[in-house]
Scaffold this motif. Sequence first.
Motif, PDB file in Angstrom:
ATOM      1  N   ILE A 143       0.841  -1.192   0.000  1.00 21.62           N
ATOM      2  CA  ILE A 143       0.000   0.000   0.000  1.00 21.62           C
ATOM      3  C   ILE A 143       0.879   1.246   0.000  1.00 21.62           C
ATOM      4  O   ILE A 143       2.063   1.195   0.393  1.00 21.62           O
ATOM      5  CB  ILE A 143      -0.937   0.040   1.216  1.00 21.62           C
ATOM      6  CG1 ILE A 143      -0.123   0.062   2.526  1.00 21.62           C
ATOM      7  CG2 ILE A 143      -1.903  -1.129   1.198  1.00 21.62           C
ATOM      8  CD1 ILE A 143      -0.959   0.293   3.761  1.00 21.62           C
ATOM      9  N   ALA A 144       0.310   2.359  -0.453  1.00 20.52           N
ATOM     10  CA  ALA A 144       1.019   3.641  -0.438  1.00 20.52           C
ATOM     11  C   ALA A 144      -0.014   4.751  -0.508  1.00 20.52           C
ATOM     12  O   ALA A 144      -1.129   4.555  -1.018  1.00 20.52           O
ATOM     13  CB  ALA A 144       1.992   3.739  -1.617  1.00 20.52           C
ATOM     14  N   SER A 145       0.326   5.918  -0.004  1.00 21.27           N
ATOM     15  CA  SER A 145      -0.577   7.064  -0.074  1.00 21.27           C
ATOM     16  C   SER A 145       0.214   8.338  -0.270  1.00 21.27           C
ATOM     17  O   SER A 145       1.353   8.453   0.179  1.00 21.27           O
ATOM     18  CB  SER A 145      -1.435   7.158   1.193  1.00 21.27           C
ATOM     19  OG  SER A 145      -0.630   7.445   2.328  1.00 21.27           O
ATOM     20  N   MET A 146      -0.412   9.275  -0.963  1.00 21.79           N
ATOM     21  CA  MET A 146       0.191  10.584  -1.198  1.00 21.79           C
ATOM     22  C   MET A 146      -0.902  11.648  -1.160  1.00 21.79           C
ATOM     23  O   MET A 146      -1.986  11.450  -1.725  1.00 21.79           O
ATOM     24  CB  MET A 146       0.890  10.634  -2.560  1.00 21.79           C
ATOM     25  CG  MET A 146       2.225   9.923  -2.609  1.00 21.79           C
ATOM     26  SD  MET A 146       3.531  10.891  -1.819  1.00 21.79           S
ATOM     27  CE  MET A 146       4.911   9.752  -2.019  1.00 21.79           C
ATOM     28  N   ALA A 147      -0.611  12.758  -0.507  1.00 20.70           N
ATOM     29  CA  ALA A 147      -1.550  13.874  -0.499  1.00 20.70           C
ATOM     30  C   ALA A 147      -1.468  14.604  -1.838  1.00 20.70           C
ATOM     31  O   ALA A 147      -0.390  14.715  -2.426  1.00 20.70           O
ATOM     32  CB  ALA A 147      -1.218  14.832   0.639  1.00 20.70           C
ATOM     33  N   VAL A 148      -2.608  15.056  -2.331  1.00 20.43           N
ATOM     34  CA  VAL A 148      -2.648  15.805  -3.592  1.00 20.43           C
ATOM     35  C   VAL A 148      -1.794  17.057  -3.444  1.00 20.43           C
ATOM     36  O   VAL A 148      -1.906  17.795  -2.463  1.00 20.43           O
ATOM     37  CB  VAL A 148      -4.101  16.165  -3.955  1.00 20.43           C
ATOM     38  CG1 VAL A 148      -4.150  17.110  -5.135  1.00 20.43           C
ATOM     39  CG2 VAL A 148      -4.888  14.901  -4.256  1.00 20.43           C
ATOM     40  N   ARG A 149      -0.923  17.293  -4.425  1.00 23.88           N
ATOM     41  CA  ARG A 149       0.057  18.373  -4.328  1.00 23.88           C
ATOM     42  C   ARG A 149      -0.557  19.771  -4.483  1.00 23.88           C
ATOM     43  O   ARG A 149      -0.264  20.684  -3.732  1.00 23.88           O
ATOM     44  CB  ARG A 149       1.133  18.203  -5.411  1.00 23.88           C
ATOM     45  CG  ARG A 149       1.896  16.901  -5.341  1.00 23.88           C
ATOM     46  CD  ARG A 149       2.827  16.863  -4.142  1.00 23.88           C
ATOM     47  NE  ARG A 149       3.864  15.875  -4.317  1.00 23.88           N
ATOM     48  CZ  ARG A 149       3.719  14.582  -4.109  1.00 23.88           C
ATOM     49  NH1 ARG A 149       2.558  14.105  -3.699  1.00 23.88           N
ATOM     50  NH2 ARG A 149       4.716  13.746  -4.301  1.00 23.88           N
ATOM     51  N   GLU A 150      -1.428  19.925  -5.498  1.00 25.19           N
ATOM     52  CA  GLU A 150      -1.961  21.239  -5.805  1.00 25.19           C
ATOM     53  C   GLU A 150      -3.471  21.257  -5.617  1.00 25.19           C
ATOM     54  O   GLU A 150      -4.081  20.222  -5.351  1.00 25.19           O
ATOM     55  CB  GLU A 150      -1.595  21.616  -7.246  1.00 25.19           C
ATOM     56  CG  GLU A 150      -0.092  21.624  -7.488  1.00 25.19           C
ATOM     57  CD  GLU A 150       0.234  21.804  -8.957  1.00 25.19           C
ATOM     58  OE1 GLU A 150       0.494  22.947  -9.355  1.00 25.19           O
ATOM     59  OE2 GLU A 150       0.206  20.804  -9.697  1.00 25.19           O
ATOM     60  N   ARG A 151      -4.066  22.438  -5.798  1.00 19.84           N
ATOM     61  CA  ARG A 151      -5.518  22.529  -5.678  1.00 19.84           C
ATOM     62  C   ARG A 151      -6.173  21.671  -6.745  1.00 19.84           C
ATOM     63  O   ARG A 151      -5.787  21.704  -7.905  1.00 19.84           O
ATOM     64  CB  ARG A 151      -5.986  23.987  -5.832  1.00 19.84           C
ATOM     65  CG  ARG A 151      -5.750  24.831  -4.575  1.00 19.84           C
ATOM     66  CD  ARG A 151      -6.609  26.082  -4.615  1.00 19.84           C
ATOM     67  NE  ARG A 151      -6.398  26.839  -5.852  1.00 19.84           N
ATOM     68  CZ  ARG A 151      -7.384  27.405  -6.549  1.00 19.84           C
ATOM     69  NH1 ARG A 151      -8.634  27.269  -6.171  1.00 19.84           N
ATOM     70  NH2 ARG A 151      -7.104  28.094  -7.639  1.00 19.84           N
ATOM     71  N   ARG A 152      -7.161  20.912  -6.332  1.00 20.02           N
ATOM     72  CA  ARG A 152      -7.846  20.018  -7.259  1.00 20.02           C
ATOM     73  C   ARG A 152      -9.350  20.244  -7.170  1.00 20.02           C
ATOM     74  O   ARG A 152      -9.904  20.442  -6.082  1.00 20.02           O
ATOM     75  CB  ARG A 152      -7.501  18.567  -6.953  1.00 20.02           C
ATOM     76  CG  ARG A 152      -8.248  17.547  -7.812  1.00 20.02           C
ATOM     77  CD  ARG A 152      -7.835  16.125  -7.496  1.00 20.02           C
ATOM     78  NE  ARG A 152      -6.484  15.835  -7.969  1.00 20.02           N
ATOM     79  CZ  ARG A 152      -5.892  14.647  -7.846  1.00 20.02           C
ATOM     80  NH1 ARG A 152      -6.547  13.652  -7.264  1.00 20.02           N
ATOM     81  NH2 ARG A 152      -4.664  14.460  -8.297  1.00 20.02           N
ATOM     82  N   ASP A 153     -10.006  20.173  -8.313  1.00 16.15           N
ATOM     83  CA  ASP A 153     -11.456  20.249  -8.364  1.00 16.15           C
ATOM     84  C   ASP A 153     -12.013  18.954  -7.779  1.00 16.15           C
ATOM     85  O   ASP A 153     -11.868  17.880  -8.368  1.00 16.15           O
ATOM     86  CB  ASP A 153     -11.908  20.430  -9.817  1.00 16.15           C
ATOM     87  CG  ASP A 153     -13.415  20.603  -9.941  1.00 16.15           C
ATOM     88  OD1 ASP A 153     -14.130  20.361  -8.939  1.00 16.15           O
ATOM     89  OD2 ASP A 153     -13.884  20.978 -11.036  1.00 16.15           O
ATOM     90  N   LEU A 154     -12.653  19.039  -6.621  1.00 14.79           N
ATOM     91  CA  LEU A 154     -13.140  17.864  -5.917  1.00 14.79           C
ATOM     92  C   LEU A 154     -14.601  17.551  -6.228  1.00 14.79           C
ATOM     93  O   LEU A 154     -15.216  16.729  -5.546  1.00 14.79           O
ATOM     94  CB  LEU A 154     -12.961  18.045  -4.403  1.00 14.79           C
ATOM     95  CG  LEU A 154     -11.528  18.308  -3.919  1.00 14.79           C
ATOM     96  CD1 LEU A 154     -11.505  18.493  -2.416  1.00 14.79           C
ATOM     97  CD2 LEU A 154     -10.590  17.182  -4.342  1.00 14.79           C
ATOM     98  N   SER A 155     -15.135  18.194  -7.251  1.00 13.87           N
ATOM     99  CA  SER A 155     -16.544  17.964  -7.595  1.00 13.87           C
ATOM    100  C   SER A 155     -16.769  16.613  -8.258  1.00 13.87           C
ATOM    101  O   SER A 155     -17.907  16.156  -8.376  1.00 13.87           O
ATOM    102  CB  SER A 155     -17.052  19.085  -8.509  1.00 13.87           C
ATOM    103  OG  SER A 155     -16.322  19.113  -9.735  1.00 13.87           O
ATOM    104  N   GLY A 156     -15.705  15.976  -8.732  1.00 14.69           N
ATOM    105  CA  GLY A 156     -15.843  14.670  -9.355  1.00 14.69           C
ATOM    106  C   GLY A 156     -14.888  14.497 -10.509  1.00 14.69           C
ATOM    107  O   GLY A 156     -14.082  15.380 -10.815  1.00 14.69           O
TER     108      GLY A 156
END
Length: 207
Positions: free
Chosen positions: A182-195
């Motif tokens: 398993i691995a995880s990474m936080a999104v680096r930049e602003r992302r549209d989270l609407s879908g």
Amino acid sequence: MQWLRLRRDRRGIALVEFALIFPILLTLCLTGAEITNFIITKMRVSQLALQLADNAARMGAGSPLAAKIITETDINDLFVGANLQSGGLDLRTNGRAILSDLEQDPANAGRFRIVWQRCYGQKVARASSYGTAGTNNMTGIGPAGRQATALPNSATMFVEVYYVYPPLVSARLAPATEITEIASMAVRERRDLSGINNVQAAPVSTC
């Protein structure tokens, strides 16, 4: 008389000893080779999961002033790239990768939810070990003591890779028949989270 001479004859004793110990020596050598190959394969699968999570955290398109939009094409390209990176391991045939988008749960303060999930690989269909799309009110995602969370107005990309280990000699000599990383990474930049946008009607890598 001849029987007594044969009894005292020691000329073939070394050959007999070697014949007796050879099967044990061969088993030890083959087991060592199998375990070494297993460790190398496990390390490669671990690096593959980490790279997949890292690339997922970077994907998306948009201007520097706007939140990045992700598409089904981005996700498909992500998986194809992971398969190419896997090389001889052949992730598409021998494994299954599960990518989960973890965000804060607006209905439960301090909790999280899996907004969407995509899968890749021809291994026997297997659901995520940590929740499917729509699972909410979560304390995090991942095994106990190693759970990943998400920051406000952001997301965390969580990857599970299940890989069927192809033995070098015999599966009975390997520590396990399946490798899980398993691995995880936080999104680096602003992302549209609407879908996920799918204006191009790209195939959806459903689970």
